[in-house]
Motif scaffolding. Structure first.
Motif, PDB file in Angstrom:
ATOM      1  N   TYR A  95       1.140  -1.476   0.034  1.00  0.00           N
ATOM      2  CA  TYR A  95      -0.059   0.191   0.067  1.00  0.00           C
ATOM      3  C   TYR A  95       0.726   1.275  -0.491  1.00  0.00           C
ATOM      4  O   TYR A  95       0.389   2.318  -0.890  1.00  0.00           O
ATOM      5  CB  TYR A  95      -0.967  -0.354   1.307  1.00  0.00           C
ATOM      6  CG  TYR A  95      -1.219   1.055   2.076  1.00  0.00           C
ATOM      7  CD1 TYR A  95      -2.709   1.650   0.831  1.00  0.00           C
ATOM      8  CD2 TYR A  95      -1.094   2.010   2.332  1.00  0.00           C
ATOM      9  CE1 TYR A  95      -3.048   3.389   1.037  1.00  0.00           C
ATOM     10  CE2 TYR A  95      -1.218   3.454   3.576  1.00  0.00           C
ATOM     11  CZ  TYR A  95      -2.533   4.114   2.130  1.00  0.00           C
ATOM     12  OH  TYR A  95      -2.874   5.025   2.634  1.00  0.00           O
ATOM     13  N   ARG A  96       2.110   1.502   1.259  1.00  0.00           N
ATOM     14  CA  ARG A  96       2.287   2.551   1.329  1.00  0.00           C
ATOM     15  C   ARG A  96       3.078   2.852  -0.007  1.00  0.00           C
ATOM     16  O   ARG A  96       3.098   3.994  -0.710  1.00  0.00           O
ATOM     17  CB  ARG A  96       3.304   2.505   2.715  1.00  0.00           C
ATOM     18  CG  ARG A  96       3.090   2.953   3.320  1.00  0.00           C
ATOM     19  CD  ARG A  96       3.566   2.880   4.491  1.00  0.00           C
ATOM     20  NE  ARG A  96       4.520   4.201   4.485  1.00  0.00           N
ATOM     21  CZ  ARG A  96       4.073   5.663   4.838  1.00  0.00           C
ATOM     22  NH1 ARG A  96       2.594   5.819   5.635  1.00  0.00           N
ATOM     23  NH2 ARG A  96       5.071   6.710   4.620  1.00  0.00           N
ATOM     24  N   HIS A  97       3.669   1.255  -0.146  1.00  0.00           N
ATOM     25  CA  HIS A  97       5.017   2.099  -1.976  1.00  0.00           C
ATOM     26  C   HIS A  97       4.053   2.366  -2.877  1.00  0.00           C
ATOM     27  O   HIS A  97       3.579   3.216  -4.092  1.00  0.00           O
ATOM     28  CB  HIS A  97       6.105   0.564  -2.489  1.00  0.00           C
ATOM     29  CG  HIS A  97       6.447   0.363  -3.073  1.00  0.00           C
ATOM     30  ND1 HIS A  97       7.481   1.918  -3.197  1.00  0.00           N
ATOM     31  CD2 HIS A  97       6.540   0.117  -4.187  1.00  0.00           C
ATOM     32  CE1 HIS A  97       8.047   0.799  -4.483  1.00  0.00           C
ATOM     33  NE2 HIS A  97       7.025   0.481  -5.805  1.00  0.00           N
ATOM     34  N   TYR A  98       2.863   2.001  -3.270  1.00  0.00           N
ATOM     35  CA  TYR A  98       2.034   1.918  -3.842  1.00  0.00           C
ATOM     36  C   TYR A  98       1.124   3.650  -4.060  1.00  0.00           C
ATOM     37  O   TYR A  98       1.897   3.878  -5.190  1.00  0.00           O
ATOM     38  CB  TYR A  98       1.009   1.043  -4.110  1.00  0.00           C
ATOM     39  CG  TYR A  98      -0.721   0.998  -5.480  1.00  0.00           C
ATOM     40  CD1 TYR A  98       0.091   0.551  -6.335  1.00  0.00           C
ATOM     41  CD2 TYR A  98      -1.399   2.010  -4.750  1.00  0.00           C
ATOM     42  CE1 TYR A  98      -1.020   0.046  -7.229  1.00  0.00           C
ATOM     43  CE2 TYR A  98      -2.463   2.005  -6.175  1.00  0.00           C
ATOM     44  CZ  TYR A  98      -2.463   1.387  -6.999  1.00  0.00           C
ATOM     45  OH  TYR A  98      -3.361   1.181  -8.087  1.00  0.00           O
ATOM     46  N   VAL A  99       1.316   4.072  -3.600  1.00  0.00           N
ATOM     47  CA  VAL A  99       0.529   5.401  -3.121  1.00  0.00           C
ATOM     48  C   VAL A  99       1.955   6.071  -3.200  1.00  0.00           C
ATOM     49  O   VAL A  99       1.608   7.178  -4.498  1.00  0.00           O
ATOM     50  CB  VAL A  99      -0.396   5.742  -1.697  1.00  0.00           C
ATOM     51  CG1 VAL A  99       0.106   7.556  -1.204  1.00  0.00           C
ATOM     52  CG2 VAL A  99      -1.326   5.257  -1.518  1.00  0.00           C
ATOM     53  N   LEU A 100       2.773   6.135  -2.680  1.00  0.00           N
ATOM     54  CA  LEU A 100       4.296   6.808  -2.962  1.00  0.00           C
ATOM     55  C   LEU A 100       4.761   6.831  -4.298  1.00  0.00           C
ATOM     56  O   LEU A 100       5.431   7.998  -4.689  1.00  0.00           O
ATOM     57  CB  LEU A 100       4.984   6.816  -1.434  1.00  0.00           C
ATOM     58  CG  LEU A 100       4.654   6.774  -0.154  1.00  0.00           C
ATOM     59  CD1 LEU A 100       6.141   6.387   0.878  1.00  0.00           C
ATOM     60  CD2 LEU A 100       4.479   8.546  -0.551  1.00  0.00           C
ATOM     61  N   ARG A 101       4.357   5.867  -4.571  1.00  0.00           N
ATOM     62  CA  ARG A 101       5.032   6.158  -6.477  1.00  0.00           C
ATOM     63  C   ARG A 101       4.161   6.151  -6.818  1.00  0.00           C
ATOM     64  O   ARG A 101       4.428   7.112  -8.456  1.00  0.00           O
ATOM     65  CB  ARG A 101       4.553   4.715  -6.781  1.00  0.00           C
ATOM     66  CG  ARG A 101       6.185   4.205  -7.787  1.00  0.00           C
ATOM     67  CD  ARG A 101       6.038   2.719  -8.247  1.00  0.00           C
ATOM     68  NE  ARG A 101       5.636   2.524  -9.130  1.00  0.00           N
ATOM     69  CZ  ARG A 101       4.624   0.885  -8.685  1.00  0.00           C
ATOM     70  NH1 ARG A 101       5.056   0.170  -7.865  1.00  0.00           N
ATOM     71  NH2 ARG A 101       3.091   0.807  -9.819  1.00  0.00           N
ATOM     72  N   ARG A 102       2.492   6.746  -6.836  1.00  0.00           N
ATOM     73  CA  ARG A 102       1.778   7.646  -7.667  1.00  0.00           C
ATOM     74  C   ARG A 102       2.124   9.075  -7.538  1.00  0.00           C
ATOM     75  O   ARG A 102       1.394  10.019  -8.545  1.00  0.00           O
ATOM     76  CB  ARG A 102       0.399   6.762  -8.042  1.00  0.00           C
ATOM     77  CG  ARG A 102       0.327   5.326  -8.849  1.00  0.00           C
ATOM     78  CD  ARG A 102      -0.599   4.747  -8.298  1.00  0.00           C
ATOM     79  NE  ARG A 102      -0.982   2.663  -8.959  1.00  0.00           N
ATOM     80  CZ  ARG A 102       0.917   2.170  -9.106  1.00  0.00           C
ATOM     81  NH1 ARG A 102       1.246   3.022  -8.111  1.00  0.00           N
ATOM     82  NH2 ARG A 102       0.638   1.339  -9.677  1.00  0.00           N
ATOM     83  N   LEU A 103       1.853   9.505  -6.319  1.00  0.00           N
ATOM     84  CA  LEU A 103       2.084  10.851  -5.600  1.00  0.00           C
ATOM     85  C   LEU A 103       2.987  11.232  -5.379  1.00  0.00           C
ATOM     86  O   LEU A 103       3.727  11.354  -3.956  1.00  0.00           O
ATOM     87  CB  LEU A 103       1.006  10.928  -4.446  1.00  0.00           C
ATOM     88  CG  LEU A 103      -1.223  10.437  -4.632  1.00  0.00           C
ATOM     89  CD1 LEU A 103      -1.909  10.035  -3.390  1.00  0.00           C
ATOM     90  CD2 LEU A 103      -1.057  11.035  -5.941  1.00  0.00           C
ATOM     91  N   LEU A 104       3.834  11.713  -6.260  1.00  0.00           N
ATOM     92  CA  LEU A 104       4.647  12.271  -6.016  1.00  0.00           C
ATOM     93  C   LEU A 104       5.414  13.579  -5.258  1.00  0.00           C
ATOM     94  O   LEU A 104       5.604  13.415  -4.787  1.00  0.00           O
ATOM     95  CB  LEU A 104       5.609  12.890  -7.313  1.00  0.00           C
ATOM     96  CG  LEU A 104       5.675  11.073  -8.027  1.00  0.00           C
ATOM     97  CD1 LEU A 104       6.172  11.734  -8.973  1.00  0.00           C
ATOM     98  CD2 LEU A 104       6.665  10.051  -7.718  1.00  0.00           C
ATOM     99  N   LYS A 105       3.863  14.408  -4.983  1.00  0.00           N
ATOM    100  CA  LYS A 105       4.123  15.502  -4.048  1.00  0.00           C
ATOM    101  C   LYS A 105       3.742  15.448  -2.513  1.00  0.00           C
ATOM    102  O   LYS A 105       4.117  16.447  -2.059  1.00  0.00           O
ATOM    103  CB  LYS A 105       3.452  16.848  -4.440  1.00  0.00           C
ATOM    104  CG  LYS A 105       3.893  17.093  -5.781  1.00  0.00           C
ATOM    105  CD  LYS A 105       3.699  18.376  -6.596  1.00  0.00           C
ATOM    106  CE  LYS A 105       3.803  18.715  -8.295  1.00  0.00           C
ATOM    107  NZ  LYS A 105       3.068  19.112  -8.257  1.00  0.00           N
ATOM    108  N   LEU A 106       3.355  14.386  -1.652  1.00  0.00           N
ATOM    109  CA  LEU A 106       2.958  13.546  -1.183  1.00  0.00           C
ATOM    110  C   LEU A 106       4.552  14.053   0.035  1.00  0.00           C
ATOM    111  O   LEU A 106       5.636  13.704  -0.019  1.00  0.00           O
ATOM    112  CB  LEU A 106       2.685  12.404  -0.819  1.00  0.00           C
ATOM    113  CG  LEU A 106       1.133  11.890  -1.246  1.00  0.00           C
ATOM    114  CD1 LEU A 106       1.004  10.657  -0.877  1.00  0.00           C
ATOM    115  CD2 LEU A 106       0.014  12.944  -0.850  1.00  0.00           C
ATOM    116  N   THR A 107       3.772  14.544   1.163  1.00  0.00           N
ATOM    117  CA  THR A 107       4.648  14.999   2.163  1.00  0.00           C
ATOM    118  C   THR A 107       4.318  14.337   3.531  1.00  0.00           C
ATOM    119  O   THR A 107       5.753  14.228   4.445  1.00  0.00           O
ATOM    120  CB  THR A 107       4.589  16.799   1.864  1.00  0.00           C
ATOM    121  OG1 THR A 107       3.814  17.233   2.902  1.00  0.00           O
ATOM    122  CG2 THR A 107       5.479  17.209   1.338  1.00  0.00           C
TER     123      THR A 107
END
Length: 116
Positions: free
Chosen positions: A100-112
């Motif tokens: 899950y975390r990897h999946y999200v972070l790979r798609r939303l590059l501006k997330l802080t």
């Protein structure tokens, strides 16, 4: 308790909308609010992310403690709200997904900030 997102069409310059701790089951009525920067729908009954097409200015999305379970819904975030910097999906079934975390972070590059 609010069950339906309605009567929002007159809020043309709204930047923050908090509808947490209700009984909302569907994301709707957001199509005229093109200036929204923060949306908090935590602690509701939402199963799917939908009606995001006009939310390109959204920077913060709080969806913790809902019923979202499909990875495809997370992919829609990249398409419609690519400028998200804060995303909270904690306590949704989709968080049980193996990567899950990897999946999200790979798609939303501006997330802080993710889930916290």
């Amino acid at each position: 308790s609010i069950r339906k997102m309605e009567n929002l069409q007159g809020l043309l310059s709204l930047e923050s909308l908090v509808l947490s701790f209700n009984e909302i089951s569907k994301m709707e009525g957001l199509d005229t609010i093109t200036t929204l920067r923060r949306l908090d729908l935590s602690f509701n009954l939402i199963r799917r992310l939908e009606n995001l097409k006009t939310l390109s200015t959204l920077a913060e999305l709080e969806m913790n403690s809902n019923l979202v379970h499909r990875a495809e819904d997370l992919s829609m975030l990249r398409k419609y709200v690519p400028n998200l910097t804060v995303l909270n999906f904690a306590n949704n079934p989709v968080c049980e997904m193996k990567s899950y975390r990897h999946y999200v972070l790979r798609r939303l590059l501006k997330l802080t900030q993710l889930d916290g």
